[in-house]
Design a protein around this motif. Structure first.
Motif, PDB file in Angstrom:
ATOM      1  N   SER A 154       0.828  -1.213   0.000  1.00 17.33           N
ATOM      2  CA  SER A 154       0.000   0.000   0.000  1.00 17.33           C
ATOM      3  C   SER A 154       0.863   1.265   0.000  1.00 17.33           C
ATOM      4  O   SER A 154       1.566   1.534   0.989  1.00 17.33           O
ATOM      5  CB  SER A 154      -0.911  -0.037   1.239  1.00 17.33           C
ATOM      6  OG  SER A 154      -1.289   1.254   1.644  1.00 17.33           O
ATOM      7  N   PRO A 155       0.815   2.055  -1.083  1.00 16.97           N
ATOM      8  CA  PRO A 155       1.640   3.271  -1.132  1.00 16.97           C
ATOM      9  C   PRO A 155       1.205   4.306  -0.096  1.00 16.97           C
ATOM     10  O   PRO A 155       2.038   4.998   0.477  1.00 16.97           O
ATOM     11  CB  PRO A 155       1.432   3.790  -2.559  1.00 16.97           C
ATOM     12  CG  PRO A 155       0.138   3.179  -3.015  1.00 16.97           C
ATOM     13  CD  PRO A 155       0.030   1.864  -2.318  1.00 16.97           C
ATOM     14  N   TYR A 156      -0.101   4.405   0.165  1.00 12.42           N
ATOM     15  CA  TYR A 156      -0.562   5.372   1.164  1.00 12.42           C
ATOM     16  C   TYR A 156      -0.067   4.969   2.563  1.00 12.42           C
ATOM     17  O   TYR A 156       0.133   5.818   3.426  1.00 12.42           O
ATOM     18  CB  TYR A 156      -2.089   5.479   1.161  1.00 12.42           C
ATOM     19  CG  TYR A 156      -2.637   6.195  -0.063  1.00 12.42           C
ATOM     20  CD1 TYR A 156      -2.634   7.587  -0.124  1.00 12.42           C
ATOM     21  CD2 TYR A 156      -3.152   5.493  -1.151  1.00 12.42           C
ATOM     22  CE1 TYR A 156      -3.132   8.256  -1.234  1.00 12.42           C
ATOM     23  CE2 TYR A 156      -3.652   6.152  -2.266  1.00 12.42           C
ATOM     24  CZ  TYR A 156      -3.642   7.531  -2.303  1.00 12.42           C
ATOM     25  OH  TYR A 156      -4.128   8.180  -3.407  1.00 12.42           O
ATOM     26  N   ASN A 196     -14.737  -4.878   1.277  1.00 17.55           N
ATOM     27  CA  ASN A 196     -14.385  -3.677   0.504  1.00 17.55           C
ATOM     28  C   ASN A 196     -13.957  -4.065  -0.906  1.00 17.55           C
ATOM     29  O   ASN A 196     -13.561  -5.197  -1.177  1.00 17.55           O
ATOM     30  CB  ASN A 196     -13.240  -2.932   1.212  1.00 17.55           C
ATOM     31  CG  ASN A 196     -13.146  -1.488   0.759  1.00 17.55           C
ATOM     32  OD1 ASN A 196     -13.826  -1.067  -0.167  1.00 17.55           O
ATOM     33  ND2 ASN A 196     -12.291  -0.723   1.413  1.00 17.55           N
ATOM     34  N   PHE A 202     -11.041  -1.222   6.952  1.00 14.79           N
ATOM     35  CA  PHE A 202     -11.534  -1.559   5.605  1.00 14.79           C
ATOM     36  C   PHE A 202     -10.462  -1.246   4.571  1.00 14.79           C
ATOM     37  O   PHE A 202     -10.670  -1.400   3.373  1.00 14.79           O
ATOM     38  CB  PHE A 202     -12.829  -0.785   5.297  1.00 14.79           C
ATOM     39  CG  PHE A 202     -12.669   0.710   5.461  1.00 14.79           C
ATOM     40  CD1 PHE A 202     -12.224   1.488   4.414  1.00 14.79           C
ATOM     41  CD2 PHE A 202     -12.935   1.327   6.679  1.00 14.79           C
ATOM     42  CE1 PHE A 202     -12.056   2.864   4.574  1.00 14.79           C
ATOM     43  CE2 PHE A 202     -12.773   2.699   6.845  1.00 14.79           C
ATOM     44  CZ  PHE A 202     -12.327   3.476   5.789  1.00 14.79           C
ATOM     45  N   GLY A 203      -9.313  -0.769   5.030  1.00 16.22           N
ATOM     46  CA  GLY A 203      -8.196  -0.445   4.154  1.00 16.22           C
ATOM     47  C   GLY A 203      -7.041   0.028   5.023  1.00 16.22           C
ATOM     48  O   GLY A 203      -7.151   0.097   6.243  1.00 16.22           O
ATOM     49  N   PHE A 204      -5.907   0.341   4.354  1.00 13.62           N
ATOM     50  CA  PHE A 204      -4.710   0.800   5.079  1.00 13.62           C
ATOM     51  C   PHE A 204      -4.179   2.083   4.466  1.00 13.62           C
ATOM     52  O   PHE A 204      -4.404   2.300   3.269  1.00 13.62           O
ATOM     53  CB  PHE A 204      -3.614  -0.262   5.007  1.00 13.62           C
ATOM     54  CG  PHE A 204      -3.845  -1.450   5.904  1.00 13.62           C
ATOM     55  CD1 PHE A 204      -4.734  -1.411   6.953  1.00 13.62           C
ATOM     56  CD2 PHE A 204      -3.139  -2.633   5.677  1.00 13.62           C
ATOM     57  CE1 PHE A 204      -4.934  -2.524   7.774  1.00 13.62           C
ATOM     58  CE2 PHE A 204      -3.333  -3.741   6.484  1.00 13.62           C
ATOM     59  CZ  PHE A 204      -4.230  -3.683   7.541  1.00 13.62           C
ATOM     60  N   PHE A 208      -8.443   6.265   9.293  1.00 12.83           N
ATOM     61  CA  PHE A 208      -8.045   5.607   8.044  1.00 12.83           C
ATOM     62  C   PHE A 208      -7.363   6.625   7.138  1.00 12.83           C
ATOM     63  O   PHE A 208      -7.895   7.717   6.903  1.00 12.83           O
ATOM     64  CB  PHE A 208      -9.277   5.020   7.330  1.00 12.83           C
ATOM     65  CG  PHE A 208      -9.002   4.673   5.881  1.00 12.83           C
ATOM     66  CD1 PHE A 208      -8.144   3.631   5.554  1.00 12.83           C
ATOM     67  CD2 PHE A 208      -9.562   5.412   4.847  1.00 12.83           C
ATOM     68  CE1 PHE A 208      -7.868   3.327   4.234  1.00 12.83           C
ATOM     69  CE2 PHE A 208      -9.295   5.110   3.518  1.00 12.83           C
ATOM     70  CZ  PHE A 208      -8.445   4.064   3.207  1.00 12.83           C
ATOM     71  N   GLY A 209      -6.194   6.237   6.596  1.00 11.96           N
ATOM     72  CA  GLY A 209      -5.532   7.054   5.579  1.00 11.96           C
ATOM     73  C   GLY A 209      -4.381   7.881   6.109  1.00 11.96           C
ATOM     74  O   GLY A 209      -4.234   8.094   7.313  1.00 11.96           O
ATOM     75  N   SER A 210      -3.583   8.351   5.139  1.00 14.47           N
ATOM     76  CA  SER A 210      -2.419   9.180   5.472  1.00 14.47           C
ATOM     77  C   SER A 210      -2.802  10.655   5.415  1.00 14.47           C
ATOM     78  O   SER A 210      -1.938  11.522   5.393  1.00 14.47           O
ATOM     79  CB  SER A 210      -1.289   8.893   4.487  1.00 14.47           C
ATOM     80  OG  SER A 210      -1.779   9.050   3.169  1.00 14.47           O
ATOM     81  N   ASP A 211      -4.115  10.909   5.368  1.00 19.29           N
ATOM     82  CA  ASP A 211      -4.591  12.293   5.268  1.00 19.29           C
ATOM     83  C   ASP A 211      -5.439  12.690   6.478  1.00 19.29           C
ATOM     84  O   ASP A 211      -6.282  13.565   6.403  1.00 19.29           O
ATOM     85  CB  ASP A 211      -5.398  12.483   3.972  1.00 19.29           C
ATOM     86  CG  ASP A 211      -6.491  11.426   3.800  1.00 19.29           C
ATOM     87  OD1 ASP A 211      -6.644  10.561   4.699  1.00 19.29           O
ATOM     88  OD2 ASP A 211      -7.187  11.459   2.776  1.00 19.29           O
TER      89      ASP A 211
HETATM   90  N1  LIG Z   1      -7.352   8.972   1.433  1.00 21.20           N
HETATM   91  C1  LIG Z   1      -6.454   7.952   1.888  1.00 21.20           C
HETATM   92  C2  LIG Z   1      -6.488   6.810   0.891  1.00 21.20           C
HETATM   93  C3  LIG Z   1      -5.781   5.572   1.388  1.00 21.20           C
HETATM   94  C4  LIG Z   1      -5.990   4.425   0.429  1.00 21.20           C
HETATM   95  O1  LIG Z   1      -6.532   4.584  -0.668  1.00 21.20           O
HETATM   96  N2  LIG Z   1      -5.549   3.229   0.833  1.00 21.20           N
HETATM   97  C5  LIG Z   1      -5.806   2.050   0.051  1.00 21.20           C
HETATM   98  C6  LIG Z   1      -4.622   1.117   0.115  1.00 21.20           C
HETATM   99  S1  LIG Z   1      -3.210   1.868  -0.694  1.00 21.20           S
HETATM  100  C7  LIG Z   1      -7.007   1.371   0.654  1.00 21.20           C
HETATM  101  O2  LIG Z   1      -6.890   0.594   1.563  1.00 21.20           O
HETATM  102  N3  LIG Z   1      -8.173   1.731   0.161  1.00 21.20           N
HETATM  103  C8  LIG Z   1      -9.423   1.249   0.655  1.00 21.20           C
HETATM  104  C9  LIG Z   1     -10.514   2.256   0.419  1.00 21.20           C
HETATM  105  O3  LIG Z   1     -10.225   3.355  -0.082  1.00 21.20           O
HETATM  106  O4  LIG Z   1     -11.664   1.950   0.732  1.00 21.20           O
HETATM  107  C10 LIG Z   1      -5.042   8.523   2.012  1.00 21.20           C
HETATM  108  O5  LIG Z   1      -4.801   9.644   1.525  1.00 21.20           O
HETATM  109  O6  LIG Z   1      -4.180   7.887   2.629  1.00 21.20           O
END
Ligand SMILES: N[C@@H](CCC(=O)N[C@@H](CS)C(=O)NCC(=O)O)C(=O)O
Length: 224
Positions: A15-17, A52, A181-183, A198-201
């Motif tokens: 996961s890049p984020y 998801n 639901f994501g990373f 959730f997220g790097s934001d």
């Molecule tokens: N808005 C978040 C997006 C993070 C994201 O898209 N992560 C992906 C993995 S790289 C994920 O798990 N997405 C699941 C989703 O968006 O529901 C950020 O800026 O970090």
């Protein structure tokens, strides 16, 4: 002085984020009054377990992400670059072997080595367009992270053990129980209550919730 707050960071090197979130948390670890706990887990398991769908299933979202990651790399000061075939890297090859390797490093060597190995794996996949599935690739990352030949041999052997498979699985299940639901997913324990982000934001909000100051993605540069 108030007691240190525990922040758990659930991530997967596919996961890049997560890479962005990981570097920010490592930068803030000594600035904020927190105890950072690295929780390597398996993103595909979280996606399936939570029902998801991949963000790249929607074409416009995929185009947005490609563009977004390019500008985020510069903003976060992380050398993130698109691999030549993201679909192959993320969905066909995946990260199960790599994340078992990270789990084994954590079991054997603790969080400092886990941090370094995770970073080297991200660098391979999300900066240098290199493989992270073969034992030789994992070894190369571990050498760069400073592990000895003996440690690498032992960690590679541990990867196929029931104990390490279970460790990765249970961390992934824990993430799901906490609402993943994501990373990346950050869980802050404030007054014994878990608060999930959730997220790097979400760092500005997280800082507010734990009573700390957000100085942007690179606090050392912000202080200059
Ligand atoms: N808005 C978040 C997006 C993070 C994201 O898209 N992560 C992906 C993995 S790289 C994920 O798990 N997405 C699941 C989703 O968006 O529901 C950020 O800026 O970090």
């Amino acid at each position: 002085m108030s007691s240190r707050k525990v922040v758990e960071l659930f991530y997967d090197v596919v996961s890049p984020y997560s890479w962005l979130g990981f570097e920010v948390m490592c930068r803030y670890r000594n600035l904020w009054n927190i105890d950072l706990k690295l929780r390597p887990a398996f993103l595909r398991g979280v996606m399936q377990g939570s029902g998801n769908k991949s963000p790249v299933a929607v074409l416009n979202k995929m185009h947005y992400m490609i563009h977004d990651l390019r500008r985020l790399a510069e903003y976060f000061d992380v050398p993130l670059q698109q691999p030549s075939d993201p679909e192959e890297v993320m969905f066909n090859k995946g990260s199960l072997a790599a994340m078992r390797f990270v789990a084994a490093v954590q079991q054997k060597g603790g969080d400092k080595k886990t941090e370094k190995v995770s970073r080297e794996l991200w660098r391979r996949i999300w900066s240098e367009d290199k493989d992270i599935t073969e034992p030789a690739s994992l070894s190369e990352a571990a050498v760069k992270a400073g592990l000895t030949d003996g440690e690498i041999k032992e960690v590679l052997e541990m990867c196929t053990s029931k104990e390490i498979k279970e460790k990765l699985k249970s961390c992934t299940e824990e993430a799901l129980k906490l609402g993943a639901f994501g990373f990346p997913m950050m869980v802050c324990h404030v007054d014994g209550k878990p608060e999930m982000f959730f997220g790097s934001d979400r760092f500005e909000l997280m800082a507010h919730c734990i009573g700390e100051k957000w100085l942007g993605p690179n606090p050392d540069k912000a202080k200059l």
